[in-house]
Every structure is written in C-alpha cells, then in structure tokens.
Design an enzyme around this catalytic site. Structure first.
Site, PDB file in Angstrom:
ATOM      1  N   ASP A  18      38.018  45.339  40.890  1.00  0.00           N
ATOM      2  CA  ASP A  18      39.111  44.417  40.579  1.00  0.00           C
ATOM      3  C   ASP A  18      38.796  43.071  41.222  1.00  0.00           C
ATOM      4  OD1 ASP A  18      41.505  43.625  39.499  1.00  0.00           O
ATOM      5  OD2 ASP A  18      42.744  44.488  41.080  1.00  0.00           O
ATOM      6  N   LYS A 125      42.956  41.725  27.708  1.00  0.00           N
ATOM      7  CA  LYS A 125      44.145  42.095  28.477  1.00  0.00           C
ATOM      8  C   LYS A 125      45.344  41.270  28.023  1.00  0.00           C
ATOM      9  CE  LYS A 125      43.952  42.807  32.918  1.00  0.00           C
ATOM     10  NZ  LYS A 125      43.698  42.540  34.379  1.00  0.00           N
TER      11      LYS A 125
END
Length: 311
Positions: A18, A125
């Site tokens: 991440d 996303k």
C-alpha cells in the site's frame, strides 16, 4: 530459525504493498501494489521526482491531464516491480458521476497502454458509491478491471460483487477508528475489532455465494489486525506494517478459509435498497463521505504542486 510472519503470510494470502514508494516495493516484493490520491501525493513530493514532475506539468494541457499523467507514470514504474495488479484511482471528484468515471477510466487505461502496460495489469479504483459501483459494472463489461475502494458496509460489498468487480478494498482501520471514537473505553482487541469482523463477514459471504470478486483487506492500524485476517484473498499493507511483519517471528495461524463459509443465498440489492442500507449504517455512511473528502483534499494538494511547477 523460524521464518518471519511476512514470509508465512505470503504463503496463505497475496500480499500487496500500500505505497507508491519504489524502494519499499523492491524490498518486500509484493504481488500487487495499490495507490490512491494520498499515496500519489507522497510519491510526487519525493525530491528525485521533482524535475520529471515539472516536465509533465509544463507539457500537459491542464492540471487535470497533469494529475493523470503523474498517476500513470508512477503506476507504470510500479508495474515493472510487481508481477500482478497496479491500482490507480479515478478522481474523487467523480465519486457520484457514473459516466464521467467510465470516461476517465478508459482515458487512464489508454495512457497505460501508451506506456506499454496492458489493461489486464491495471485495476481502476473508484469509491464504493452507488455510481462508482455501477461504473465498475460497465467497465468490467468493457474488459477494464476494477478495485472498489472506501468500502465500509456490507451493503457496499454485496453491490460490488453483484456488479462483477474484480476486487474490493474493505477498510479495516477506519472502521476501528469510528468505533473507538464512539466508545473510547471499548475492548476492540482480537476478534472484537469491528474492522476485522467486517472483512471476515464479507469474505465468508463471498465464498458461500461463489463470487469471483477478490476480497482485499486494507487500511490497517496494527499487525494484530493483519494476523486476524491471515488467509484472506489479499491484504494491502503499509511499509511500516510490512516491516513489523518482516521482523517478527513465530507461528502465523490461518484465520480465514473458504471452507468455513456457511452463509445462505441472498438477492441482489436495488439502488433504493442500497441507498437505504447505507443511510441506515451510520458508520459506513460517515466513513465513506469522510474518505472521499480526504482523498479529494490530497488531490487538491497535488494539483497545487503541479500548478506551481507549471509556472
């Protein structure tokens, strides 16, 4: 000598970085990498990128194009370091605009293609609003894979799977944050962590329904949350927590397995049912709105940085 918890975790869950930091990705060798406006801003502020960003800013027709080019350039660099997916986020400004989200997603995929990165390597996303989920439904039909993010409630998870999203990112730590704020003296350790419980419920539901959508726990506050979700399809983990897992040794127990799924069949949610469920879930409603605002705030900071570099 026992192996690290990170090594053991990789044997039962696909570990995702991440971060947009290339050195971290090189060190931990994750399967995939995720980015968002906040992480792109962090990567863009690195001194060794400043000269390249100035070139992009000046060559772009406007700031919107410059932001897209920066995100795709960083994503393209990451794609050379991971074998799997790279997630790139559509602007939070478009969270409630289905058609604009679809248009932007196609534009980002085209930019990646020009950089030699095929569509099957990219996850677009978008926030798990009703509009974002329906945009994902259309994009998946077009062969563009999606990652539905800012997911806090079960209704969001159901709608995402019904839409055929490739992957969802339920946010563990932000759910915990909300409950801690509501009940500062509560015991949220271990299985009492509401974020962990939420991902477990979604995971078991998906497996019982035979959904192909990947469950990727995200937004962790501590390594105990990660340990509690060992066995989840994917977990996207920050550099600090990857380091903790790499340095800790012992035995990591698998906590999630498709074999444990026992949830019965259920019908798809209509738009009205989805909106009512989100309105009825105070935590999911609050955290979704807050998440969109926070991502947008960081995108504005990136836009301001690029605007200065254009001068």
């Amino acid at each position: 000598m026992s192996t690290s918890l990170l090594t053991q975790l990789k044997e039962m869950t696909k570990v995702v970085a991440d971060t947009g930091d290339l050195e971290t990705i090189r060190r931990f060798r994750p399967e995939d990498a995720t980015t968002n406006p906040s992480l792109i801003l962090q990567a863009a502020q690195q001194e060794d990128r400043r000269e390249r960003l100035a070139v992009i800013a000046r060559e772009s027709a406007d700031i919107d194009e410059a932001v897209d080019r920066v995100a795709v350039e960083i994503g393209s660099e990451i794609s050379e370091l991971v074998p799997g997916y790279v997630s790139t986020e559509v602007s939070s400004r478009l969270s409630f605009d289905r058609e604009a989200t679809i248009k932007k997603a196609h534009s980002l995929i085209e930019r990646y293609a020009k950089n030699g990165v095929p569509a099957e390597r990219i996850l677009i996303k978008t926030a798990s609003t009703w509009e974002g989920i329906q945009a994902a439904r259309a994009l998946e039909r077009d062969g563009i894979r999606t990652n539905l993010t800012l997911l806090f409630g079960f209704a969001q998870a159901k709608a995402c799977a019904d839409a055929g999203a490739t992957l969802i990112s339920p946010f563990v730590g932000r759910i915990l944050d909300w409950h801690k704020a509501q009940n500062p003296d509560g015991d949220f350790s271990g299985d009492n962590d509401p974020g962990v419980a939420s991902v477990k419920r979604i995971f078991e539901y998906y497996k019982a329904q035979n959904y192909a959508t990947i469950v990727m726990g995200a937004s962790f506050r501590n390594v105990d949350e990660i340990k509690s979700l060992a066995g989840c399809d994917r977990l996207t983990i920050s550099p600090a927590l990857l380091n903790e897992l790499d340095e800790e040794h012992g035995t990591l127990e698998r906590k999630l397995s498709a074999k444990s799924a026992k949830v019965g069949a259920d019908d798809a949610l209509s738009e009205q049912e989805f909106r009512w469920a989100m309105n009825d879930d105070e935590m999911a409603h609050d955290k979704l709105a807050e998440g969109i605002r926070k991502f947008m705030a960081d995108q504005k900071k990136l836009e301001e940085l690029l605007a200065k570099l254009r001068q």
